[in-house]
Design a protein around this motif. Structure first.
Motif, short mmCIF file in Angstrom:
data_model
loop_
_atom_site.label_atom_id
_atom_site.label_comp_id
_atom_site.label_asym_id
_atom_site.label_seq_id
_atom_site.Cartn_x
_atom_site.Cartn_y
_atom_site.Cartn_z
N PRO A 123 0.87 -1.12 0.03
CA PRO A 123 -0.18 0.10 -0.01
C PRO A 123 0.97 1.27 -0.08
O PRO A 123 0.24 2.32 -0.41
CB PRO A 123 -0.96 -0.06 1.37
N HIS A 124 1.88 1.15 0.70
CA HIS A 124 2.93 2.52 0.70
C HIS A 124 3.13 2.95 -0.82
O HIS A 124 3.30 4.23 -0.94
CB HIS A 124 4.06 2.05 1.72
N ALA A 129 -1.27 4.26 1.98
CA ALA A 129 -0.96 4.16 3.57
C ALA A 129 -0.12 5.00 4.30
O ALA A 129 0.53 5.73 3.74
CB ALA A 129 -0.29 2.54 3.54
N TYR A 189 -3.63 -3.01 9.20
CA TYR A 189 -3.18 -4.33 8.49
C TYR A 189 -3.13 -4.89 10.02
O TYR A 189 -2.13 -4.48 10.79
CB TYR A 189 -1.85 -3.93 7.94
N HIS A 195 -0.34 0.67 10.96
CA HIS A 195 -0.47 0.78 9.70
C HIS A 195 -1.82 0.64 8.89
O HIS A 195 -2.71 -0.02 9.39
CB HIS A 195 -0.09 -0.48 9.01
N TRP A 196 -2.44 1.87 8.34
CA TRP A 196 -3.76 2.04 7.77
C TRP A 196 -3.62 2.43 6.41
O TRP A 196 -2.78 3.21 6.08
CB TRP A 196 -4.36 3.10 8.86
N SER A 197 -4.55 2.01 5.78
CA SER A 197 -4.80 2.44 4.14
C SER A 197 -6.15 2.46 3.74
O SER A 197 -7.06 2.22 4.54
CB SER A 197 -3.95 1.36 3.55
N ASP A 200 -6.15 0.79 -1.57
CA ASP A 200 -5.21 -0.19 -2.09
C ASP A 200 -5.67 -1.36 -2.17
O ASP A 200 -7.01 -1.51 -1.82
CB ASP A 200 -3.89 -0.16 -1.23
N TRP A 203 -7.17 -2.90 1.15
CA TRP A 203 -8.46 -1.97 1.34
C TRP A 203 -9.73 -2.85 0.65
O TRP A 203 -10.73 -2.89 1.43
CB TRP A 203 -8.26 -0.65 1.32
#
Length: 229
Positions: A123-124, A129, A189, A195-197, A200, A203
């Motif tokens: 995701p990053h 993310a 995650y 870690h949040w997104s 992606d 998600w």
């Protein structure tokens, strides 16, 4: 803490199978939003770490508005260049293989994905993310049970969002962080409380969306030292 049989890891084929229909959304520099605190521990000369897609930024600001007075979101890292993501995954995989010579390559790959996402689903690298925590008005981080980016080995599994052994104050703070970010439409995650997104592949799988909104993006090609998924 949920077991690995209960958590969908980034290495799961179902994540990679989610199609990507990139909407071409622009990137936003979170340093332009004074409501958020930008941590400098993983800052890079070009400021890549502070960028997310525009809709992610909107959701972070919404989450910030839901926090009690005196508390703020502290963003440690957002966008990550693909070359750096690839390096992180290779280095962590190599470390796991060295420590566990009896592990098969496929098991190393799966276990590595608890902490660093494989490049193709990360995701990053899509600008989707953020790694973040909570702080008070003075910028002091609230206790969360582990440091941001503590891997499963060094934290004894306490990096898992639902880890049972953390102090009650840390549990409360994790629940507050989860409450506001979930309300704003981001997903966590579960092996990394920080870690949040949004938008992606992970998600999309979690929410049932037909496709990811953002794919891998070479926004800023740079290298830096650091760790995590």
């Amino acid at each position: 803490m949920g077991s690995l049989t209960e958590i969908t890891l980034m290495s799961d084929k179902r994540v990679a199978d989610v199609p990507v229909v990139d909407v071409g959304e622009s990137f936003v520099d979170l340093r332009s939003h004074s409501q958020l605190v930008l941590d400098s521990r993983l800052a890079d000369p070009l400021g890549a770490y502070a960028h997310v897609r525009a809709s992610v930024a909107v959701r972070l600001l919404e989450a910030q508005s839901l926090l009690p007075d005196g508390l703020r979101l502290r963003v440690v890292e957002a966008y990550r260049p693909p070359a750096l993501q690839r390096r992180y995954f290779a280095e962590y995989s190599a470390e796991l293989a060295r420590r566990n010579p009896d592990w098969s390559p496929s098991w190393v790959y799966e276990q590595a994905s608890r902490f660093v996402a494989p490049l193709e689903v990360a995701p990053h690298v899509a600008g989707a993310a953020v790694d973040l925590t909570l702080c008070d008005a003075d910028g002091t981080e609230l206790p969360m049970g582990t440091e941001v980016n503590a891997n499963p080995e060094e934290s004894g599994g306490d990096c898992y969002t639902e880890a049972p052994g953390i102090p009650s104050s840390a549990r409360h703070n994790r629940e507050l962080l989860s409450k506001v970010l979930t309300a704003a439409g981001l997903v966590n995650y579960p092996t990394e409380w920080w870690h949040w997104s949004y938008g992606d592949r992970y998600w999309a799988l979690h929410t049932g969306a037909p496709a990811a909104l953002y794919g891998k993006h070479d926004m800023i090609p740079l290298q830096r030292d650091g760790d995590d998924a």
